[in-house]
Design an enzyme around this catalytic site. Structure first.
Site, PDB file in Angstrom:
ATOM      1  N   GLU A  91       6.665  -0.117  -4.275  1.00 39.98           N
ATOM      2  CA  GLU A  91       6.558  -1.200  -3.286  1.00 39.98           C
ATOM      3  C   GLU A  91       7.825  -1.294  -2.439  1.00 39.98           C
ATOM      4  O   GLU A  91       7.758  -1.557  -1.238  1.00 39.98           O
ATOM      5  CB  GLU A  91       6.291  -2.539  -3.983  1.00 39.98           C
ATOM      6  CG  GLU A  91       4.951  -2.624  -4.696  1.00 39.98           C
ATOM      7  CD  GLU A  91       3.762  -2.455  -3.753  1.00 39.98           C
ATOM      8  OE1 GLU A  91       3.867  -2.873  -2.591  1.00 39.98           O
ATOM      9  OE2 GLU A  91       2.746  -1.886  -4.182  1.00 39.98           O
TER      10      GLU A  91
ATOM     11  N   HIS B  61       7.650   0.966   0.461  1.00 41.49           N
ATOM     12  CA  HIS B  61       6.873   0.387   1.567  1.00 41.49           C
ATOM     13  C   HIS B  61       7.740  -0.583   2.353  1.00 41.49           C
ATOM     14  O   HIS B  61       7.776  -0.562   3.583  1.00 41.49           O
ATOM     15  CB  HIS B  61       5.680  -0.419   1.033  1.00 41.49           C
ATOM     16  CG  HIS B  61       4.563   0.400   0.486  1.00 41.49           C
ATOM     17  ND1 HIS B  61       3.994   1.423   1.183  1.00 41.49           N
ATOM     18  CD2 HIS B  61       3.888   0.339  -0.680  1.00 41.49           C
ATOM     19  CE1 HIS B  61       3.010   1.946   0.457  1.00 41.49           C
ATOM     20  NE2 HIS B  61       2.937   1.308  -0.684  1.00 41.49           N
TER      21      HIS B  61
HETATM   22 ZN   LIG Z   1       1.414   1.428  -2.077  1.00 46.76          ZN
END
Ligand SMILES: [Zn+2]
Length: 391
Positions: free
Chosen positions: A75, A78
């Site tokens: 995450e 991202h």
């Molecule tokens: Zn992802």
């Protein structure tokens, strides 16, 4: 939305990482699976179970923690790319089905959003590959270390591959949309990616039922619901694109929609009825906007206050439900800014007078723009259809 039911665990460079209560189900589940299938789990890693020093339940916890750590890394990848391309991140929530990054303002170019989606699986696959390659260097090393590296690597590979499934709104689906958007525009690309996501979700759900996997059924449901809401959000964004926030206030409404801070509260409802709106801008002595008075505030006030009090009596409650916007700001940006702060109203600082923009105004503008949508899309694609020369 997911803030409810989760607690702050820690922060990474100011990004809050929260844990959702459903995590409490994963930890004992993995510990249990480990305890029951310890021998098989160890042999899968190529390690004789009797050579391991740590007991099965410790392995279960280690596995669960390394799964969560891998999800956090995924995450964060991202988030790092999103911030780089102008996205805004409110935090990461870890939950039963993995992690969710709350990105309130997505990178606007499809290519950038595609790169953002790619960053997570690329990080997971890269890390996994590195660990599994490194494993061969550990031959002859401690069995516990070998097992830990094997599973940490495998978890990351699985995480990367699974997220690459082209099931919108999973990463693979977002990448698919970015690729499609380059040739058919964001709205149609989202619709197509969402359809692919729904079909895959149904297939996943059927397989989940057949295989008796509750986890797979839950993910299928998550994808199915998520695909629909993302498609709706994308068409909203596209419909309002290019619209000035000032255009959300129709011309006939250019009348003062304000009430003075020191006005009697008894004047509020008649004024609202006169204007046909259940909210008024509260203006200070200099005419500057202080807050928004809603009809329900009046309704909730004690009768004595309604009859003899002033707007000022309710002032503390009225301050945190609006943001100020300037004519010329894009409607989409203004609405997203309001959503970020949880504001229900936009106060337009129009030189001709303050104007109030609330949910019904946005809904009306959206409905009108959506009705016009196909018209716009056709005129946008027309030059291609009638383009000069055959290819
Ligand atoms: Zn992802």
């Amino acid at each position: 939305m997911l803030d409810r039911g989760s607690i702050l665990l820690f922060r990474v460079r100011g990004v809050p990482i929260r844990g959702h209560w459903t995590l409490l189900l994963v930890l004992p589940y993995l510990a249990y699976v480990m305890a029951v299938q310890f021998g098989m789990t160890a042999r899968t890693a190529g390690v004789p179970p009797e050579e391991l020093a740590l007991p099965p339940w410790v392995w279960g916890l280690l596995l669960a923690v390394s799964l969560l750590a891998s999800v956090v890394l995924h995450e964060l990848a991202h988030v790092a790319v999103a911030t780089r391309y102008g996205g805004k991140v409110r935090g990461i929530t870890l939950m039963l089905l993995g992690g969710v990054s709350h990105i309130t303002r997505m990178p606007s170019r499809p290519r950038d959003e595609g790169l953002m989606a790619l960053a997570g699986p690329a990080t997971s696959l890269g890390l996994g590959a590195l660990l599994l390659v490194g494993l061969s260097a550990l031959r002859g090393g401690s069995p516990d270390l070998r097992m830990a590296v094997f599973y940490l690597g495998s978890i990351n590979i699985l995480l990367g591959l699974f997220n690459l499934l082209p099931a919108f709104p999973m990463d693979g689906g977002r990448i698919l949309r970015a690729v499609l958007a380059a040739r058919m525009g964001t709205v149609r690309a989202t619709r197509t990616a969402a359809t692919v996501g729904r079909v895959l979700a149904v297939a996943m759900g059927i397989y989940g039922v057949w295989a008796g996997s509750l986890m797979l059924m839950l993910i299928a449901l998550f994808v199915f619901v998520g695909a629909g809401s993302e498609a709706a959000a994308a068409s909203t964004r596209a419909a309002l694109a290019g619209l000035d926030v000032a255009s959300l206030v129709p011309a006939w409404r250019r009348v003062p929609e304000t009430i003075a801070l020191d006005a009697p509260l008894a004047e509020a409802l008649p004024r609202m009825r006169e204007l046909g709106r259940p909210a008024l801008i509260v203006a200070g002595p200099g005419g500057d906007p202080i807050g928004v008075l809603e009809a329900s505030d009046v309704a909730r006030a004690p009768l004595e206050q309604r009859l003899t009090g002033s707007v000022r009596d309710l002032a503390p409650r009225l301050r945190n439900r609006h943001i100020l916007v300037q004519p010329g700001e894009a409607a989409v940006d203004a609405i997203e800014r309001a959503a970020e702060t949880g504001a229900r109203h936009l106060i337009l600082l129009d030189p001709r007078g303050l104007a109030l923009v609330s949910t019904p105004d946005i809904a009306a503008a959206l409905e009108l723009e959506l009705a016009r949508g196909d018209e716009r899309e056709r005129s946008a694609t027309a030059p291609h259809l009638g383009g000069a020369g055959a290819r």
